[in-house]
Design a protein around this motif. Structure first.
Motif, PDB file in Angstrom:
ATOM      1  N   ARG A 106       0.854  -1.199   0.000  1.00  0.00           N
ATOM      2  CA  ARG A 106       0.000   0.000   0.000  1.00  0.00           C
ATOM      3  C   ARG A 106       0.891   1.251   0.000  1.00  0.00           C
ATOM      4  N   ARG A 140      -3.891 -12.956   5.130  1.00  0.00           N
ATOM      5  CA  ARG A 140      -5.082 -12.950   4.272  1.00  0.00           C
ATOM      6  C   ARG A 140      -5.779 -14.306   4.333  1.00  0.00           C
ATOM      7  N   GLY A 162     -13.470  -2.524   8.129  1.00  0.00           N
ATOM      8  CA  GLY A 162     -13.798  -3.140   6.840  1.00  0.00           C
ATOM      9  C   GLY A 162     -15.253  -3.521   6.774  1.00  0.00           C
ATOM     10  N   GLY A 163     -15.803  -3.966   7.909  1.00  0.00           N
ATOM     11  CA  GLY A 163     -17.138  -4.539   7.878  1.00  0.00           C
ATOM     12  C   GLY A 163     -18.254  -3.540   8.044  1.00  0.00           C
ATOM     13  N   SER A 212     -23.258   0.530   1.186  1.00  0.00           N
ATOM     14  CA  SER A 212     -23.956  -0.288   0.169  1.00  0.00           C
ATOM     15  C   SER A 212     -25.456  -0.273   0.424  1.00  0.00           C
ATOM     16  N   THR A 222      -9.001   2.283  -5.262  1.00  0.00           N
ATOM     17  CA  THR A 222      -8.112   1.593  -4.344  1.00  0.00           C
ATOM     18  C   THR A 222      -6.679   1.758  -4.857  1.00  0.00           C
ATOM     19  N   ARG A 238      -2.207   1.094  -4.748  1.00  0.00           N
ATOM     20  CA  ARG A 238      -1.038   0.246  -4.493  1.00  0.00           C
ATOM     21  C   ARG A 238       0.222   1.089  -4.652  1.00  0.00           C
ATOM     22  N   PRO A 269     -16.214  -4.365  -7.395  1.00  0.00           N
ATOM     23  CA  PRO A 269     -16.521  -3.596  -6.182  1.00  0.00           C
ATOM     24  C   PRO A 269     -15.661  -4.010  -4.985  1.00  0.00           C
ATOM     25  N   PHE A 270     -15.103  -5.235  -5.030  1.00  0.00           N
ATOM     26  CA  PHE A 270     -14.275  -5.700  -3.922  1.00  0.00           C
ATOM     27  C   PHE A 270     -12.791  -5.649  -4.278  1.00  0.00           C
ATOM     28  N   GLY A 271     -12.450  -4.859  -5.298  1.00  0.00           N
ATOM     29  CA  GLY A 271     -11.057  -4.729  -5.699  1.00  0.00           C
ATOM     30  C   GLY A 271     -10.607  -5.954  -6.475  1.00  0.00           C
ATOM     31  N   MET A 272      -9.288  -6.103  -6.604  1.00  0.00           N
ATOM     32  CA  MET A 272      -8.779  -7.203  -7.415  1.00  0.00           C
ATOM     33  C   MET A 272      -7.357  -7.547  -7.010  1.00  0.00           C
ATOM     34  N   ARG A 275      -4.540  -7.845  -3.326  1.00  0.00           N
ATOM     35  CA  ARG A 275      -5.065  -7.108  -2.171  1.00  0.00           C
ATOM     36  C   ARG A 275      -6.566  -6.916  -2.227  1.00  0.00           C
ATOM     37  N   CYS A 320     -10.576  -7.530  -1.467  1.00  0.00           N
ATOM     38  CA  CYS A 320     -11.252  -7.571  -0.164  1.00  0.00           C
ATOM     39  C   CYS A 320     -11.302  -8.989   0.401  1.00  0.00           C
TER      40      CYS A 320
HETATM   41  C1  HEM Z   1     -20.105  -4.521   0.772  1.00  0.00           C
HETATM   42  C2  HEM Z   1     -19.072  -4.643   1.556  1.00  0.00           C
HETATM   43  C3  HEM Z   1     -17.615  -4.431   1.170  1.00  0.00           C
HETATM   44  C4  HEM Z   1     -17.051  -3.805   0.088  1.00  0.00           C
HETATM   45  C5  HEM Z   1     -17.745  -3.157  -1.112  1.00  0.00           C
HETATM   46  C6  HEM Z   1     -15.616  -3.891   0.261  1.00  0.00           C
HETATM   47  C7  HEM Z   1     -14.675  -3.393  -0.636  1.00  0.00           C
HETATM   48  C8  HEM Z   1     -13.314  -3.466  -0.464  1.00  0.00           C
HETATM   49  C9  HEM Z   1     -12.330  -2.964  -1.395  1.00  0.00           C
HETATM   50  C10 HEM Z   1     -12.633  -2.291  -2.733  1.00  0.00           C
HETATM   51  C11 HEM Z   1     -11.105  -3.217  -0.874  1.00  0.00           C
HETATM   52  C12 HEM Z   1      -9.757  -2.851  -1.496  1.00  0.00           C
HETATM   53  C13 HEM Z   1      -9.353  -3.982  -2.409  1.00  0.00           C
HETATM   54  C14 HEM Z   1      -8.164  -3.698  -3.254  1.00  0.00           C
HETATM   55  O1  HEM Z   1      -7.310  -2.873  -2.871  1.00  0.00           O
HETATM   56  O2  HEM Z   1      -8.077  -4.300  -4.348  1.00  0.00           O
HETATM   57  C15 HEM Z   1     -11.293  -3.888   0.398  1.00  0.00           C
HETATM   58  C16 HEM Z   1     -10.272  -4.309   1.218  1.00  0.00           C
HETATM   59  C17 HEM Z   1     -10.463  -4.892   2.432  1.00  0.00           C
HETATM   60  N1  HEM Z   1     -11.667  -5.263   2.992  1.00  0.00           N
HETATM   61 FE1  HEM Z   1     -13.487  -4.998   2.182  1.00  0.00          FE
HETATM   62  N2  HEM Z   1     -15.345  -4.539   1.439  1.00  0.00           N
HETATM   63  C18 HEM Z   1     -16.536  -4.892   2.026  1.00  0.00           C
HETATM   64  C19 HEM Z   1     -16.708  -5.581   3.213  1.00  0.00           C
HETATM   65  C20 HEM Z   1     -15.694  -6.004   4.040  1.00  0.00           C
HETATM   66  C21 HEM Z   1     -15.872  -6.736   5.280  1.00  0.00           C
HETATM   67  C22 HEM Z   1     -17.217  -7.185   5.820  1.00  0.00           C
HETATM   68  C23 HEM Z   1     -14.634  -6.933   5.823  1.00  0.00           C
HETATM   69  C24 HEM Z   1     -14.228  -7.624   7.103  1.00  0.00           C
HETATM   70  C25 HEM Z   1     -15.035  -7.964   8.064  1.00  0.00           C
HETATM   71  C26 HEM Z   1     -13.674  -6.326   4.914  1.00  0.00           C
HETATM   72  C27 HEM Z   1     -12.326  -6.308   5.128  1.00  0.00           C
HETATM   73  C28 HEM Z   1     -11.407  -5.808   4.236  1.00  0.00           C
HETATM   74  C29 HEM Z   1      -9.972  -5.799   4.482  1.00  0.00           C
HETATM   75  C30 HEM Z   1      -9.272  -6.306   5.750  1.00  0.00           C
HETATM   76  C31 HEM Z   1      -9.370  -5.238   3.344  1.00  0.00           C
HETATM   77  C32 HEM Z   1      -7.884  -5.004   3.120  1.00  0.00           C
HETATM   78  C33 HEM Z   1      -7.285  -6.216   2.415  1.00  0.00           C
HETATM   79  C34 HEM Z   1      -5.808  -6.039   2.169  1.00  0.00           C
HETATM   80  O3  HEM Z   1      -5.292  -4.924   2.289  1.00  0.00           O
HETATM   81  O4  HEM Z   1      -5.124  -7.061   1.840  1.00  0.00           O
HETATM   82  N3  HEM Z   1     -14.357  -5.784   3.847  1.00  0.00           N
HETATM   83  N4  HEM Z   1     -12.646  -4.032   0.635  1.00  0.00           N
END
Ligand code: HEM
Length: 486
Positions: A92, A120, A280-281, A288, A347, A349, A408-411, A414, A416
């Motif tokens: 990051r 992870r 994150g949660g 959303s 997001t 890097r 929406p959850f990245g790719m 790293r 999600c």
């Molecule tokens: C609708 C719900 C969610 C959305 C849209 C979302 C979206 C994202 C996105 C876009 C990223 C960045 C990914 C990237 O850099 O490629 C991310 C990272 C992350 N998310 Fe989520 N997230 C959601 C829910 C959650 C939940 C429920 C948790 C944990 C309980 C969570 C934990 C994390 C963590 C720990 C990262 C960092 C991962 C890393 O740096 O390796 N997320 N999320």
């Protein structure tokens, strides 16, 4: 002026920074102030969610901007290029550290391989199975409480505030157990967490830490106290024993054992893990849910279709995990709203070694941006990209789209770790809302977006009128299950 800065950096021996300036200047992008870079433009645009679409429209699929004199951002919206390069990008950048440094240096956000890969995989493992079951029962209890309070109300309800409180309670209880809502320590964590988040977006826009500002010092004190409180909770939990019986994430984290029977997470890592889960949660799920309700309130025909499916599949019951795949239309609604109002519009890097792309080189040290909000509205992939059309996610349409068109959850390395947990949260809460209420937008509601702690939120809140549609089946069912309902 920018050339002069590059030459000056070489002269004083800062060759890496001089190269960053030189290679960065070749990449297309807007003119920048030598000291502040494009930070004033970013601020004026109201955040990345507005700034990046405008930049890509003007300069094409690879665009640069400066976050201060020496922090180069390069945003790439071409999904083929992203597919090729992002898997190798796992660190990051400084910008993410400014925004999320408060989560602690042990946080997953700042880890690198090989620790990152292990963390992870531990996170993925923790956020499925019994955690989802726990999420389901906590969501039932908390969402019913909120909906019961709605039925007493005649005025418009600011659902942004409601959902932010609801998701914080749900994720807090899933992370820390009952202590989160019921103890003074839990209450203190809630308050500190909110204070820290409200002011964290500001950190990105500071070229140097504003040590003259009392609010900045208060913010730092809140961050330290937040970690202290999470630490106290861990100590209390360990002293109380009985970890094995609980399904909350803190117990699971503390119980996690490696092959030789040792504790997997140190106390500092456990604290950072639970703070990361909380962040994150709670925020992305709240966002959303808020935007999905906005879209449903402004598209009554789609709302009616989603409700009739919920009524047919659930027949007045509370949703269980096994019901969720059968809510096919509702799931398409959620996907489409995550496309249009993606909670993390960008997001980032760190570029750790030069990336040659066509005529340009993205230099080592640059911040590589994946502009999710731009990709999700690319008209060559999404015809009429601003229209709300859940049927874009019919299986045959999904299969026909290129990989990485919807992220929406990245790719990559790293992406999600909580995608399943987050989606489940939104499915449970939205189906319960539709079972009981019909939603319309309050006539005086103005809509604009802003980023709060990196997450997209409605700037002026979201006031909806919620009209009761059904009986109190859920209430009766909860009483039957013995869940206390105040
Ligand atoms: C609708 C719900 C969610 C959305 C849209 C979302 C979206 C994202 C996105 C876009 C990223 C960045 C990914 C990237 O850099 O490629 C991310 C990272 C992350 N998310 Fe989520 N997230 C959601 C829910 C959650 C939940 C429920 C948790 C944990 C309980 C969570 C934990 C994390 C963590 C720990 C990262 C960092 C991962 C890393 O740096 O390796 N997320 N999320």
């Amino acid at each position: 002026m920018n050339k002069i800065l590059g030459n000056f950096l070489s002269l004083i021996g800062l060759n890496d920074l001089a190269t960053l300036r030189k290679l960065g200047d070749i990449i297309p992008g807007p003119p920048a102030n030598p000291l502040l870079g494009n930070l004033p433009d970013l601020q004026q645009a109201g955040g990345f969610q507005n700034y990046l679409p405008a930049l890509h429209k003007q300069y094409g699929s690879i665009v640069k901007f400066w976050l201060g004199p020496l922090e180069l951002g390069v945003s790439v919206s071409d999904i083929e290029i992203l597919g090729e390069v992002t898997n190798n990008l796992s660190a990051r950048p400084d910008a993410a550290k400014k925004l999320l440094g408060w989560m602690g240096k042990e946080s997953i956000t700042f880890q690198k391989p090989p620790e990152l890969i292990t963390t992870r995989s531990n996170f993925f493992h923790l956020l499925i199975g019994s955690s989802l079951q726990n999420l389901c029962s906590v969501s039932h209890e908390q969402t019913v409480k909120m909906l019961d309070s709605w039925s007493q109300r005649k005025d418009a309800i600011d659902v942004k505030e409601e959902f932010s409180g609801l998701t914080l309670n749900i994720v807090g209880s899933c992370s820390f157990g009952q202590e989160f809502g019921n103890t003074s320590l839990g209450q203190e964590i809630r308050t500190l967490f909110k204070n820290v988040l409200v002011n964290s977006q500001q950190r990105l826009e500071e070229v140097v830490p504003p040590v003259w500002d009392v609010n900045y010092h208060q913010w730092n004190r809140d961050v330290s106290r937040l970690h202290e409180c999470a630490g106290e909770l861990i100590t209390q939990r360990k002293q109380a024993g009985g970890l094995r019986q609980s399904n909350d994430l803190l117990s699971l984290v503390l119980n996690e054992r490696n092959d030789s029977g040792g504790q997997v997470f140190t106390d500092a890592e456990a604290r950072a893990a639970v703070v990361s889960f909380l962040f994150g949660g709670f925020d992305p799920a709240g966002s959303s849910l808020t935007w999905a309700c906005y879209l449903l309130a402004t598209h009554p025909e789609i709302q009616a279709l989603a409700r009739s499916e919920v009524e047919r599949v659930l027949a007045g019951r509370l949703p269980e995990l096994e019901d969720l795949p059968r809510l096919e239309y509702l799931n398409r609604v959620i996907k489409e709203s995550l496309r249009l109002y993606t909670p993390n519009p960008v997001t980032m890097r760190l570029v750790e070694s030069d990336i040659p792309i066509g005529d340009y080189t993205i230099p080592t040290g640059a911040t590589f941006c994946i502009p999710i909000c731009v990709i999700h509205k690319d008209p060559t992939i999404w015809p009429n990209p601003d229209n709300f059309d859940p049927d874009r996610f019919l299986p045959e349409q999904e299969q026909a789209r290129p990989r990485y068109a919807y992220i929406p959850f990245g790719m990559g390395a790293r992406g999600c770790v909580g995608a399943r947990f987050g989606t489940t949260q939104v499915q449970l809460m939205l189906s319960m809302i539709l079972q009981r209420f019909s939603l319309t937008l309050s006539p005086d509601q103005e809509i604009a977006s802003q980023l709060e702690a990196t997450i997209l939120q409605p700037k002026f809140g979201l006031k909806l009128l919620a009209q009761s549609t059904s009986s109190s089946v859920q209430q009766l069912e909860l009483v039957g299950k013995g869940i206390e309902n105040s």
